[in-house]
Design an enzyme around this catalytic site. Structure first.
Site, PDB file in Angstrom:
ATOM      1  N   LYS A  40      34.403   7.631  48.685  1.00  0.00           N
ATOM      2  CA  LYS A  40      33.141   7.505  50.139  1.00  0.00           C
ATOM      3  C   LYS A  40      34.019   5.900  50.983  1.00  0.00           C
ATOM      4  CE  LYS A  40      29.341   3.766  48.458  1.00  0.00           C
ATOM      5  NZ  LYS A  40      28.369   4.019  48.147  1.00  0.00           N
ATOM      6  N   TYR A 250      43.102 -19.765  69.543  1.00  0.00           N
ATOM      7  CA  TYR A 250      42.666 -20.040  70.970  1.00  0.00           C
ATOM      8  C   TYR A 250      40.687 -21.299  70.470  1.00  0.00           C
ATOM      9  CZ  TYR A 250      42.825 -15.049  72.816  1.00  0.00           C
ATOM     10  OH  TYR A 250      43.223 -13.864  73.507  1.00  0.00           O
TER      11      TYR A 250
HETATM   12  C1  LIG Z   1      28.356   3.193  46.428  1.00  0.00           C
HETATM   13  C2  LIG Z   1      27.701   3.885  45.180  1.00  0.00           C
HETATM   14  C3  LIG Z   1      27.675   3.517  43.892  1.00  0.00           C
HETATM   15  C4  LIG Z   1      29.334   2.847  43.775  1.00  0.00           C
HETATM   16  O1  LIG Z   1      28.624   1.125  43.494  1.00  0.00           O
HETATM   17  P1  LIG Z   1      29.829  -0.051  43.282  1.00  0.00           P
HETATM   18  O2  LIG Z   1      28.609  -0.672  43.039  1.00  0.00           O
HETATM   19  O3  LIG Z   1      30.442   0.332  44.662  1.00  0.00           O
HETATM   20  O4  LIG Z   1      30.642   0.099  41.896  1.00  0.00           O
HETATM   21  C5  LIG Z   1      27.290   5.050  43.705  1.00  0.00           C
HETATM   22  N1  LIG Z   1      26.194   5.368  43.143  1.00  0.00           N
HETATM   23  C6  LIG Z   1      26.067   5.705  44.585  1.00  0.00           C
HETATM   24  C7  LIG Z   1      24.696   6.814  45.484  1.00  0.00           C
HETATM   25  C8  LIG Z   1      26.887   4.828  45.791  1.00  0.00           C
HETATM   26  O5  LIG Z   1      25.982   5.334  46.981  1.00  0.00           O
END
Ligand SMILES: *Cc1c(COP(=O)(O)O)cnc(C)c1O
Length: 348
Positions: A40, A250
């Site tokens: 994702k 800045y």
């Molecule tokens: C993002 C996510 C993961 C991965 O988690 P990490 O802590 O990055 O390993 C796994 N399961 C779900 C449902 C997630 O939203």
């Protein structure tokens, strides 16, 4: 006809071998379970179109995205049946899209279950809420007839604090076990990256690492198994000599205590190098000389002290220290934020 775009002055150096090695390590640490991959948010900012085929090559067969719009990052590089969409179908259009392209929706509520069945149903995943109170079907809804009609591939839940040793982990695990007993499904999944480190009882049939794949360190004891994957690199746009008493950037938050040679780099907070890095953080030249950030980070530019690298010229490239656990300490950002904030202007 547009002329070919010149190279961007910033790029994300991506270590393909490290990504593959990290997936294999997390798969091995998952014991009898198989590791999937959370891809994702553009593979946590690292570039999903690049990462997904590498993960497939490594042996991964289960890919998790959050949004329907992220499906295109994974398909057609992988079979649509290997892709799960964590947010599930919010609308009829989402359900129709899943049916049409063959990806699996993760069903998160009774309303989503009914929507999926109304669209014709088919193979899906099911998220059960065991304590996050975010997405997922509640434990007291597990007897609902709509759920019994689903064709559930992966029954999943998500841990609240797997990077900590807290009693919550066991509470969630036992609820997940109860849900496994209550509903028909092919495979069960609970652990994210840190959850893999909690041991066999948390592994089920499938684990879902994200952070650890991309070089994050979810739990300290996993350090020997995981390698850094991405390193931001940036071109020096301009070099100048400061006299003692001149300020940088800045609000003049840095004043040269002596004559100094400094460089302006093509990286700023619009690229995810947020203002919390002002006066902190370290760039390196090819020889590893330490070049600290001076003054405020601006939108498109950061100034560094070139004192330790007198040979650096305009057009040379520097590498940002971005080992995630250390960068998190220095910046105050989480390892997740350090990855996912990496902006769109990087050449990937
Ligand atoms: C993002 C996510 C993961 C991965 O988690 P990490 O802590 O990055 O390993 C796994 N399961 C779900 C449902 C997630 O939203």
């Amino acid at each position: 006809m547009h002329p070919e775009r010149p190279q961007a002055p910033l790029r994300l150096d991506f270590d393909d071998d490290a990504l593959i090695a990290n997936w294999k390590a997390l798969d091995r640490l998952s014991g009898a379970a198989r590791a999937g991959a959370a891809v994702k948010a553009n593979a946590y900012g690292t570039g999903a179109r690049h990462a997904v085929p590498l993960l497939l090559e490594a042996g991964c067969r289960d890919f998790f995205v959050a949004h329907w719009g992220e499906v295109a990052d994974a398909v057609p590089a992988v079979d649509p049946g290997m892709v799960s969409v964590l947010h599930g179908p919010l609308t009829q259009a989402d359900a129709a899209f899943a049916k049409a392209c063959g990806v699996k929706p993760v069903i998160n509520s009774l309303a989503q279950a009914r929507r999926w069945l109304a669209a014709g149903g088919g193979r899906c995943d099911l998220m059960v809420d065991t304590g996050m109170n975010r997405l997922g079907v509640a434990m007291d809804e597990l007897g609902d007839p709509a759920l019994a009609q689903l064709d559930v591939d992966v029954l999943l839940s998500h841990l609240v604090a797997s990077e900590e040793d807290t009693p919550l982990n066991e509470v969630q695990r036992s609820r997940w076990m109860e849900a496994r007993g209550a509903l028909t499904h092919r495979r069960a999944s609970l652990a994210n990256s840190a959850g893999i480190g909690l041991g066999e009882a948390y592994h089920g049939d499938l684990t879902r690492p994200g952070l650890g794949l991309y070089g994050g360190l979810p739990r300290a004891e996993m350090a020997p198994h995981l390698r850094q994957v991405v390193r931001p690199q940036v071109a020096v746009l301009q070099v100048r000599d400061l006299e003692a008493g001149q300020s940088v950037g800045y609000n003049a938050t840095f004043t040269a205590p002596r004559a100094m040679r400094v460089g302006a780099l093509a990286l700023g907070y619009a690229d995810g190098f947020l203002r919390c890095w002002s006066g902190k953080g370290m760039f390196r030249d090819g020889e590893g000389a330490a070049l600290p950030v001076l003054g405020r980070v601006s939108m498109d530019l950061t100034v560094v002290d070139l004192g330790a690298a007198p040979h650096v010229r305009e057009g040379d490239w520097l590498t940002l220290d971005y080992s995630l656990p250390e960068a998190s300490e220095v910046s105050g950002l989480t390892q997740y934020e350090l990855l996912t904030s990496l902006g769109r202007r990087f050449g990937r």
